[in-house]
Scaffold this motif. Structure first.
Motif, mmCIF file in Angstrom:
data_model
loop_
_atom_site.group_PDB
_atom_site.id
_atom_site.type_symbol
_atom_site.label_atom_id
_atom_site.label_comp_id
_atom_site.label_asym_id
_atom_site.label_seq_id
_atom_site.Cartn_x
_atom_site.Cartn_y
_atom_site.Cartn_z
ATOM 1 N N PHE A 17 49.213 21.843 44.605
ATOM 2 C CA PHE A 17 49.245 23.176 45.224
ATOM 3 C C PHE A 17 48.699 24.254 44.298
ATOM 4 N N THR A 18 49.016 24.158 42.981
ATOM 5 C CA THR A 18 48.536 25.200 42.070
ATOM 6 C C THR A 18 47.042 25.132 41.890
ATOM 7 N N LEU A 19 46.498 23.920 41.799
ATOM 8 C CA LEU A 19 45.052 23.803 41.660
ATOM 9 C C LEU A 19 44.356 24.084 42.979
ATOM 10 N N GLY A 20 44.895 23.540 44.039
ATOM 11 C CA GLY A 20 44.248 23.706 45.343
ATOM 12 C C GLY A 20 44.271 25.119 45.836
ATOM 13 N N SER A 21 45.306 25.889 45.438
ATOM 14 C CA SER A 21 45.416 27.245 45.946
ATOM 15 C C SER A 21 44.311 28.140 45.419
ATOM 16 N N PHE A 22 43.675 27.717 44.309
ATOM 17 C CA PHE A 22 42.610 28.530 43.748
ATOM 18 C C PHE A 22 41.227 27.980 44.084
ATOM 19 N N GLN A 23 41.194 26.910 44.877
ATOM 20 C CA GLN A 23 39.914 26.331 45.268
ATOM 21 C C GLN A 23 39.514 26.888 46.625
ATOM 22 N N LEU A 24 38.319 27.413 46.699
ATOM 23 C CA LEU A 24 37.855 27.980 47.936
ATOM 24 C C LEU A 24 37.591 26.890 48.957
ATOM 25 N N GLN A 25 38.022 27.136 50.182
ATOM 26 C CA GLN A 25 37.756 26.180 51.254
ATOM 27 C C GLN A 25 36.260 25.967 51.401
ATOM 28 N N SER A 26 35.881 24.732 51.719
ATOM 29 C CA SER A 26 34.460 24.430 51.871
ATOM 30 C C SER A 26 33.830 25.259 52.986
ATOM 31 N N SER A 58 32.997 33.081 39.325
ATOM 32 C CA SER A 58 31.689 33.330 38.742
ATOM 33 C C SER A 58 31.246 34.772 38.923
ATOM 34 N N SER A 59 32.051 35.553 39.646
ATOM 35 C CA SER A 59 31.679 36.940 39.915
ATOM 36 C C SER A 59 32.420 37.871 38.983
ATOM 37 N N GLY A 60 32.251 39.148 39.203
ATOM 38 C CA GLY A 60 32.922 40.140 38.375
ATOM 39 C C GLY A 60 31.971 41.184 37.828
ATOM 40 N N SER A 61 30.676 41.043 38.115
ATOM 41 C CA SER A 61 29.716 42.045 37.668
ATOM 42 C C SER A 61 29.766 43.254 38.596
ATOM 43 N N THR A 62 29.059 44.320 38.200
ATOM 44 C CA THR A 62 29.032 45.516 39.043
ATOM 45 C C THR A 62 28.178 45.310 40.286
ATOM 46 N N SER A 63 27.316 44.298 40.295
ATOM 47 C CA SER A 63 26.437 44.075 41.438
ATOM 48 C C SER A 63 26.990 43.073 42.438
ATOM 49 N N MET A 64 27.954 42.258 42.035
ATOM 50 C CA MET A 64 28.514 41.263 42.961
ATOM 51 C C MET A 64 29.910 40.870 42.515
ATOM 52 N N ASN A 65 30.806 40.814 43.466
ATOM 53 C CA ASN A 65 32.160 40.386 43.143
ATOM 54 C C ASN A 65 32.793 39.734 44.369
ATOM 55 N N VAL A 66 33.423 38.591 44.143
ATOM 56 C CA VAL A 66 34.143 37.880 45.195
ATOM 57 C C VAL A 66 35.560 37.652 44.707
ATOM 58 N N THR A 67 36.528 38.000 45.523
ATOM 59 C CA THR A 67 37.932 37.753 45.208
ATOM 60 C C THR A 67 38.510 36.829 46.272
ATOM 61 N N CYS A 68 39.262 35.847 45.814
ATOM 62 C CA CYS A 68 39.820 34.854 46.728
ATOM 63 C C CYS A 68 41.336 34.803 46.588
ATOM 64 N N SER A 69 41.972 34.416 47.670
ATOM 65 C CA SER A 69 43.422 34.237 47.679
ATOM 66 C C SER A 69 43.776 33.211 48.740
ATOM 67 N N MET A 70 44.612 32.260 48.370
ATOM 68 C CA MET A 70 45.053 31.231 49.317
ATOM 69 C C MET A 70 43.864 30.541 49.985
ATOM 70 N N ASN A 71 42.900 30.105 49.155
ATOM 71 C CA ASN A 71 41.745 29.319 49.606
ATOM 72 C C ASN A 71 40.768 30.096 50.470
ATOM 73 N N ALA A 72 40.867 31.413 50.524
ATOM 74 C CA ALA A 72 39.991 32.193 51.393
ATOM 75 C C ALA A 72 39.484 33.425 50.667
ATOM 76 N N VAL A 73 38.319 33.900 51.084
ATOM 77 C CA VAL A 73 37.730 35.106 50.507
ATOM 78 C C VAL A 73 38.449 36.329 51.073
ATOM 79 N N THR A 74 38.939 37.180 50.188
ATOM 80 C CA THR A 74 39.613 38.403 50.613
ATOM 81 C C THR A 74 38.810 39.659 50.288
ATOM 82 N N GLU A 75 37.913 39.582 49.293
ATOM 83 C CA GLU A 75 37.079 40.732 48.943
ATOM 84 C C GLU A 75 35.660 40.258 48.680
ATOM 85 N N LEU A 76 34.690 40.981 49.230
ATOM 86 C CA LEU A 76 33.278 40.678 49.017
ATOM 87 C C LEU A 76 32.552 41.994 48.776
ATOM 88 N N ARG A 77 32.001 42.124 47.578
ATOM 89 C CA ARG A 77 31.276 43.339 47.213
ATOM 90 C C ARG A 77 29.905 42.944 46.669
#
Length: 769
Positions: A17-26, A58-77
């Protein structure tokens, strides 16, 4: 054995669960890759081409950022690089830098809608074009939507009204050309509505005044006509920007909580209501280029927080009292090009004031004769003689302007057509003389370009000018020791008072002799471009040289003159643990949001790339109303950066890591110090990181958190702040949030704090009109 088997099974389940919770769904990853294809593989998304890379990490730059929670994308910039105003079509600029003809807006939104957990969506300057389809409402979880600087046209889709979670809606810099929708009031959580720089027309709907949660309303530079409705019911509104439209009504009552009001370049008429003199929170008021008449209320000049007041180019008349009072914060006033008579009030002589084009008894060469202002009431019934005189004046003005243009053209030829190197090439050469990490010749060359959006937020800030050393000696009593405010690794700081009575802080800066004077001035001019309401304002500079165009390294030969902040630094206020006098949690949040906005501007504003900004609580200064401004920013451009590896010498207030990766890390500790207080803040990094886990429990908070914070914060607001602080000080730089994320979370924490545990929805029925 039974217990051991149970233990192993539980361990395996926990690992899964701890590893899978941080893996983005295919399926979510597939959606992102399809979006990349829709956007025609922009360079900002090249990192996604690595199939083995986890996009959430792999994100976190000022030009692109993706945040995930519970195997899903919650923020896309995603921040692109396509300009938004090139070419023309049907009177409008068209997108030569848009996506190709194969792009389908409908398909793009349909793909986006498959990110069902998305809370934050920011797609800026990506060349997206077309009509925004109604199916955007399928993103029902969105709280933040920013589609600015693209090429959307037509109507704003009405189905957005069903997106009940929306708090921030930003559609600036597009081509929306229908009327302003009247359904925004159905968005019961809306706090920020920004539709600047579009082609919206028609009246401003009165339903706007039913958005009780609104804190910022920005509709500048559109074609909005008609009456400005009474907005006094918007008790939460802090920013109102309707400049550059065609509003032609009288000024109505405005909300008492307004901090910034920009209504310039309209056709607003009538007298300025006396009620405006009751707006105690107002800091910035711009009513210039309208048709306002009568005597301006003197109470506007004495508002307790007013710092910028612009009443220029109206039809104001009468005489301002010589003994009129001015507020202590008032630093800039423009009453030019009106019909004012008499003398200039004494208090304005101590401020930066513009007053030409009136009939005043001062500065006579720039004033009209008294008859010009006496005839204000009959101006609209001009006689034929007046018409002839006006025509002669116009013709004379045209001839004068043509002469100026010819002279300007001649001077340009002398400058650019000669055999001397061009300014651009000279600039390249000079920057190479003493390059500073992160400062390129392109950056310096582009420093002259300031966007209109930034101008609108900094109109209250005085222009930077050159001071003489004699002025500074007079201001500081020849740099007397009693004037020293402090001393750091970059020299002494003195308190001074200019001839006009304005207090200033003067930094005596030690510089390397690798700069020429010309190169140093270019760098100081670049630093002067950094204008923001929450940056300590650079008022000017003074450079001493050896007379040969070079820096003499044997003396402190550069002085930076800043506005004086009378209420000290944040650290000293955090040291006050008095439950009555100490900074309450809501006040600390306001300060943190102020500084986050300033640093975000330094990173992504008109001149990007100003990092390593000495972020610590001793460099956050407060005015008399406890509003914050950042000091010591951007100094690496003009001084050797001795702190580039995070080594702060003997500074007792410094406790950051030895390697300072970015400003996010420093801000994380500022946030943590605001929560824990300086007295309870551990100095050792390892101990501090271990204690972060304890803050998730109530016992840990009671033991560690500043008592003032504990007694004045809501649990949810404090939890949000602790969570974002934990992310900021992560040992892995790639996992730290962007400043946009930090700012959003802090604003959310402030909103939660202000609303408590209530979850009331605002009723948008006509009964509440």
């Amino acid at each position: 054995m039974g217990h051991l088997s149970l233990y192993l099974m539980l361990s395996l389940l926990w690992s899964f669960f701890t590893l899978g919770s941080f893996q983005l769904q295919s399926s979510q990853l597939l959606v992102l890759l399809q979006l990349r294809k829709h956007l025609e593989y922009p360079s900002q998304l090249e990192v996604w081409s690595n199939k083995d890379m986890d996009v959430c990490y792999s994100s976190g730059s000022t030009s692109m950022n993706v945040t995930c929670s519970m195997n899903a994308v919650t923020e896309l910039r995603i921040m692109g690089d396509k300009p938004s105003r090139i070419g023309y079509f049907d009177g409008y600029a068209i997108p030569n830098q848009t996506l190709s003809e194969n792009f389908s807006m409908d398909s793009f939104v349909a793909t986006l809608a498959r990110l069902t957990s998305l809370r934050v969506l920011s797609l800026v300057s990506l060349g997206i074009y077309g009509s925004l389809p109604n199916k955007i409402h399928r993103l029902s979880s969105l709280e933040y939507l920013d589609l600015s600087s693209n090429f959307f046209y037509g109507s704003i889709p009405p189905r957005i009204a069903s997106m009940m979670e929306i708090k921030t809606l930003i559609l600036d810099g597009n081509f929306f050309n229908d009327t302003v929708p009247d359904w925004f009031c159905s968005l019961s959580n809306l706090t920020v509505l920004s539709l600047m720089d579009n082609r919206l027309k028609g009246p401003l709907p009165s339903s706007i005044r039913r958005i009780g949660t609104l804190t910022s309303l920005a509709l500048s530079n559109n074609e909005i006509t008609g009456e400005l409705p009474d907005l006094s019911s918007l008790s939460s509104l802090r920013v109102l920007n309707l400049s550059g439209n065609k509003l032609d009504s009288k000024l109505p009552n405005l909300p008492n909580g307004l901090v910034m009001t920009l209504l310039s370049n309209n056709s607003i008429n009538g007298e300025i209501p006396k009620e405006l003199g009751n707006l105690g929170h107002l800091q910035n008021l711009d009513l210039s280029f309208n048709y306002l008449k009568g005597m301006p209320p003197t109470t506007l000049f004495s508002l307790p927080n007013i710092s910028y007041l612009n009443l220029a180019s109206n039809m104001l008349s009468g005489s301002l009292p010589y003994q009129m009072a001015c507020g202590q914060k008032l630093s800039f006033v423009d009453i030019s090009n009106n019909r004012l008579m008499g003398g200039l009030p004494n208090c304005l002589s101590k401020r930066v004031a513009k007053f030409s084009g009136n009939c005043l008894t001062v500065d006579m060469q720039h004033q009209h004769p008294g008859s010009y202002c006496n005839g204000v009431h009959v101006e609209r019934n001009n006689s034929n003689a007046k018409g002839i005189l006006m025509l002669i004046g116009v013709i004379g003005g045209v001839v004068f302007v043509m002469a100026l243009l010819a002279f300007g053209f001649f001077m340009m030829c002398q400058r650019y057509c000669s055999r001397e190197p061009s300014e651009q090439h000279l600039l390249h050469k000079q920057v190479q003389e003493g390059s500073v990490t992160g400062v390129t010749s392109e950056l310096l060359a582009n420093a002259r370009f300031i966007s209109q959006a930034v101008k609108s937020g900094t109109q209250g800030i005085p222009m930077c000018r050159v001071f003489s050393i004699e002025e500074l000696k007079e201001a500081t009593n020849n740099f007397d020791r009693s004037a020293i405010l402090g001393e750091g690794s970059r020299g002494k700081i003195y308190k001074g008072k200019l001839q006009n009575g304005v207090p200033v802080a003067i930094r005596c800066l030690s510089l390397s002799n690798k700069f020429t004077i010309r190169n140093l001035k270019l760098r100081l001019d670049l630093l002067a471009k950094l204008r923001h309401p929450h940056l300590v304002c650079l008022l000017g500079h003074c450079i001493e040289s050896n007379g040969e165009g070079k820096i003499d390294s044997d003396m402190n030969n550069a002085f930076l003159i800043y506005e004086y902040m009378p209420n000290g630094n944040l650290r000293s206020h955090l040291s006050d643990s008095d439950l009555v006098k100490g900074l309450k949690w809501p006040e600390r949040l306001v300060i943190l949001i102020d500084i986050a906005k300033a640093v975000h501007f330094l990173h992504t504003g008109i001149i990007t790339g100003f990092f390593n900004n000495q972020l610590k609580t001793s460099n956050i200064l407060l005015d008399e109303h406890r509003r914050a401004k950042l000091s010591d920013y951007g100094l690496s451009i003009v001084a050797d950066d001795n702190d580039k590896h995070g080594e702060r010498g003997n500074d007792p207030n410094s406790w950051q890591m030895k390697i300072l990766e970015d400003d996010i890390y420093g801000f994380g500790f500022i946030l943590l110090e605001s929560i824990l207080g300086p007295s309870g803040l551990p100095r050792k990094q390892t101990y501090l990181l271990n204690e972060m886990a304890a803050l998730s429990s109530q016992d840990g908070r009671r033991r560690l958190v500043d008592p003032v914070v504990l007694s004045t914060s809501s649990p949810e607001s404090l939890s949000v702040a602790i969570s974002i602080a934990d992310k900021c000080i992560s040992s892995d730089p790639s996992s730290r949030p962007s400043f946009e994320d930090v700012l959003w979370n802090l604003q959310y924490a402030a909103q939660v704090q202000s609303t408590g545990d209530s979850d009331q929805r605002f009723n948008c029925s006509p009964a509440n009109s």
